[in-house]
Design a protein around this motif. Structure first.
Motif, short mmCIF file in Angstrom:
data_model
loop_
_atom_site.label_atom_id
_atom_site.label_comp_id
_atom_site.label_asym_id
_atom_site.label_seq_id
_atom_site.Cartn_x
_atom_site.Cartn_y
_atom_site.Cartn_z
N PRO A 167 42.52 43.71 46.87
CA PRO A 167 41.20 43.15 47.44
C PRO A 167 40.51 44.46 47.44
N ALA A 168 39.32 44.55 47.36
CA ALA A 168 38.36 45.56 47.25
C ALA A 168 38.68 46.78 48.29
N ALA A 169 38.62 46.12 49.73
CA ALA A 169 38.87 47.06 50.84
C ALA A 169 40.02 47.53 50.80
N GLU A 170 41.25 47.10 50.42
CA GLU A 170 42.70 47.57 50.36
C GLU A 170 42.60 48.74 49.33
N ARG A 171 41.97 48.57 48.15
CA ARG A 171 41.94 49.35 46.94
C ARG A 171 41.34 50.60 47.32
N VAL A 172 40.03 50.36 48.00
CA VAL A 172 39.32 51.84 48.33
C VAL A 172 40.13 52.58 49.40
N ALA A 173 40.78 51.96 50.40
CA ALA A 173 41.62 52.47 51.39
C ALA A 173 42.78 53.43 50.62
N ARG A 174 43.29 53.11 49.59
CA ARG A 174 44.44 53.65 49.07
C ARG A 174 43.72 54.64 48.15
N ILE A 175 42.62 54.59 47.62
CA ILE A 175 41.93 55.73 46.87
C ILE A 175 41.56 56.91 47.73
N LEU A 176 41.06 56.65 48.98
CA LEU A 176 40.82 57.51 49.87
C LEU A 176 42.08 58.35 50.29
N ARG A 177 42.99 57.54 50.60
CA ARG A 177 44.39 58.41 50.80
C ARG A 177 44.86 59.32 49.78
N ALA A 178 44.85 58.56 48.50
CA ALA A 178 45.30 59.26 47.41
C ALA A 178 44.24 60.77 47.28
N ARG A 179 43.19 60.66 47.50
CA ARG A 179 42.20 61.82 47.27
C ARG A 179 42.44 62.70 48.55
N ASP A 180 42.58 62.39 49.54
CA ASP A 180 43.28 63.16 50.69
C ASP A 180 44.38 63.97 50.41
N LEU A 181 45.24 63.28 49.82
CA LEU A 181 46.64 63.73 49.44
C LEU A 181 46.31 64.89 48.37
N ALA A 182 45.65 64.51 47.37
CA ALA A 182 45.31 65.59 46.17
C ALA A 182 44.44 66.70 46.47
N ASP B 3 31.55 49.79 43.96
CA ASP B 3 31.23 50.51 42.50
C ASP B 3 32.57 50.98 41.89
N PRO B 4 33.05 50.21 41.17
CA PRO B 4 34.27 50.27 40.32
C PRO B 4 34.36 51.61 39.75
N GLY B 5 33.08 52.08 38.83
CA GLY B 5 33.31 53.17 37.95
C GLY B 5 33.38 54.43 39.13
N GLU B 6 32.74 54.59 40.27
CA GLU B 6 33.23 55.50 41.21
C GLU B 6 34.58 55.55 41.64
N GLN B 7 35.03 54.53 41.76
CA GLN B 7 36.55 54.35 42.16
C GLN B 7 37.41 54.95 41.16
N ASP B 8 36.94 54.40 39.88
CA ASP B 8 38.06 55.22 38.72
C ASP B 8 37.67 56.72 38.75
N ALA B 9 36.46 57.29 38.85
CA ALA B 9 36.16 58.65 38.86
C ALA B 9 37.02 59.20 39.91
N VAL B 10 37.01 58.87 41.11
CA VAL B 10 37.77 59.56 42.13
C VAL B 10 39.43 59.51 41.56
N MET B 11 39.79 58.58 41.20
CA MET B 11 41.05 58.33 40.75
C MET B 11 41.38 59.32 39.68
N LYS B 12 40.81 59.15 38.77
CA LYS B 12 40.88 60.44 37.37
C LYS B 12 40.81 61.67 38.41
N LEU B 13 40.01 62.17 39.23
CA LEU B 13 40.04 63.38 39.93
C LEU B 13 41.44 63.83 40.61
N VAL B 14 41.99 62.73 41.36
CA VAL B 14 43.29 62.85 41.71
C VAL B 14 44.38 62.78 41.11
#
Length: 393
Positions: free
Chosen positions: A291-306, A349-360
């Motif tokens: 679900p979108a909310a769970e995916r975004v939560a994981r992206i934000l956590r991964a960004r914090d770790l990175a 914004d799936p495109g921005e989600q992908d951009a954040v994960m690429k940075l991670v």
């Protein structure tokens, strides 16, 4: 006059009768002597044959019990009673090889090979002896001659065993491409047998052909879904491929099978570590199936770790010898908007989600090259970055 003729005739009859009786007696004596001689010869030949068989049996028993030196003596004795007996010669050549008389055994088998160059067992023995002599090309040639040679008994099975032996020899000498070819040919001509499929899978792994190996582990699991050995191996390979969801499923099943009352075993420590890591990776991975909310939560956590990983590496790099160019590039990227986007901006914004994960992923990859291998969740994010399936564009 008549009386004299009758006397002469009577005398001649007696002489003829005497000569006939003498001839008959001599003929009978000759026949008896011939019969006695034939009997003695037959008895002697039978006795020689029995002695040859007896010494041959001793030689075979000595080979089977691991005493080739004793077998050599017994088989040479057997051949003295039955010169040229091929089965005894084969056994003697085998005993010579088993006793470490490699050169003598090799030459002995070569002599046998000259009369039967297509014999499977002779070529196989020559292959093994050539391997002992470190003559790799000769060993390969004889192995292949054994595979395509003539065999007594179940030739299909014997040829397959010879090909598997050749594959093991090629693996031992790091000729992995040729070993893979031999194994795939074996598998293509083999029956759908669980034991054979396991053997092929294990050898293909050793031949650095993990995807081919996985195909055979899957064949085993199609026949025996709860086979612990196949579950463990298939789970380990999926983990190495970066298919962590499938790895977790297989390793969990393997653990259940091993811990069942019938087995009462534990998953090996390395596989338990893979199972635990795959479980945590699945908790971290921002899959698009979520679900979108769970995916975004994981992206934000991964960004914090990175970001923490980058800051730590950035400090180390600056203290060591100035800021490396790769870190300078990363530093610039961490000032872009993907480093600061909030939950609301990412939600739709799936495109921005992908951009954040690429940075991670880029951060974890590059910092591992500059500051060494990460630990904890950073190590798991790096595994995700390197996974062809888990890294989504």
């Amino acid at each position: 006059m008549t009386s004299e003729l009758e006397n002469d005739w009577s005398t001649k009859r007696r002489l003829i009768l005497r000569d006939a009786l003498t001839f008959l007696s001599l003929a009978l004596i000759t026949a008896v002597l011939f019969a006695v001689t034939l009997f003695l010869f037959h008895t002697f030949a039978t006795h020689r044959q029995e002695l040859a068989q007896r010494w041959s049996a001793r030689g075979q028993a000595a080979i089977a019990s691991g005493h080739p030196d004793q077998a050599i003596v017994a088989l040479r004795t057997a051949l003295s009673y039955a010169p040229g007996e091929r089965s005894y010669e084969l056994l003697l050549a085998q005993a010579l090889g088993d006793a470490g008389h490699t050169e003598e055994a090799y030459n002995y088998f070569l002599g046998l090979w000259e009369t039967q160059p297509g014999n499977g067992i002779i070529n196989l023995r020559l292959a093994r002896l050539a391997a002992k002599k470190n003559d790799m090309q000769a060993a390969i040639n004889y192995y292949r001659a054994a595979i395509y040679g003539t065999w007594e008994g179940d030739g299909v099975v014997r040829r397959r065993e010879a090909r598997l032996e050749l594959a093991r020899y090629l693996i031992a000498h790091r000729n992995l491409s040729s070993a893979r070819t031999e194994l795939l040919v074996t598998g293509g001509n083999a029956p759908d047998d669980v034991s054979l499929s396991l053997t092929l899978a294990q050898l293909l792994e050793q031949a650095s052909a993990p995807y081919d190996a996985q195909n055979y582990y899957q064949k085993v699991l199609a026949r025996e879904p709860n086979n612990p050995q196949a579950l463990e191996a298939a789970g380990r390979l999926e983990y190495g491929f970066g298919y962590f969801e499938e790895a977790h499923r297989l390793l969990e099943r393997a653990k259940d099978e091993l811990e069942a009352p019938a087995s009462n075993q534990a998953l090996p420590p390395d596989l338990q570590a893979m199972l635990d890591a795959s479980k945590q990776i699945l908790r971290l991975a921002p899959s698009k199936k979520l679900p979108a909310a769970e995916r975004v939560a994981r992206i934000l956590r991964a960004r914090d770790l990175a970001k923490k990983r980058f800051d730590s590496c950035n400090t180390e790099g600056s203290a060591a010898s100035g800021l490396p160019s790769a870190l300078q590039t990363l530093a610039a990227r961490w000032k872009n908007k993907e480093a600061t986007l909030n939950r609301a901006a990412l939600m739709n914004d799936p495109g921005e989600q992908d951009a954040v994960m690429k940075l991670v992923y880029d951060t974890e990859t590059q910092t591992s090259q500059i500051c060494g291998a990460p630990t904890g969740d950073d190590a798991l994010l790096l595994m995700l970055a390197r996974s062809p399936k888990a890294v989504e564009p």
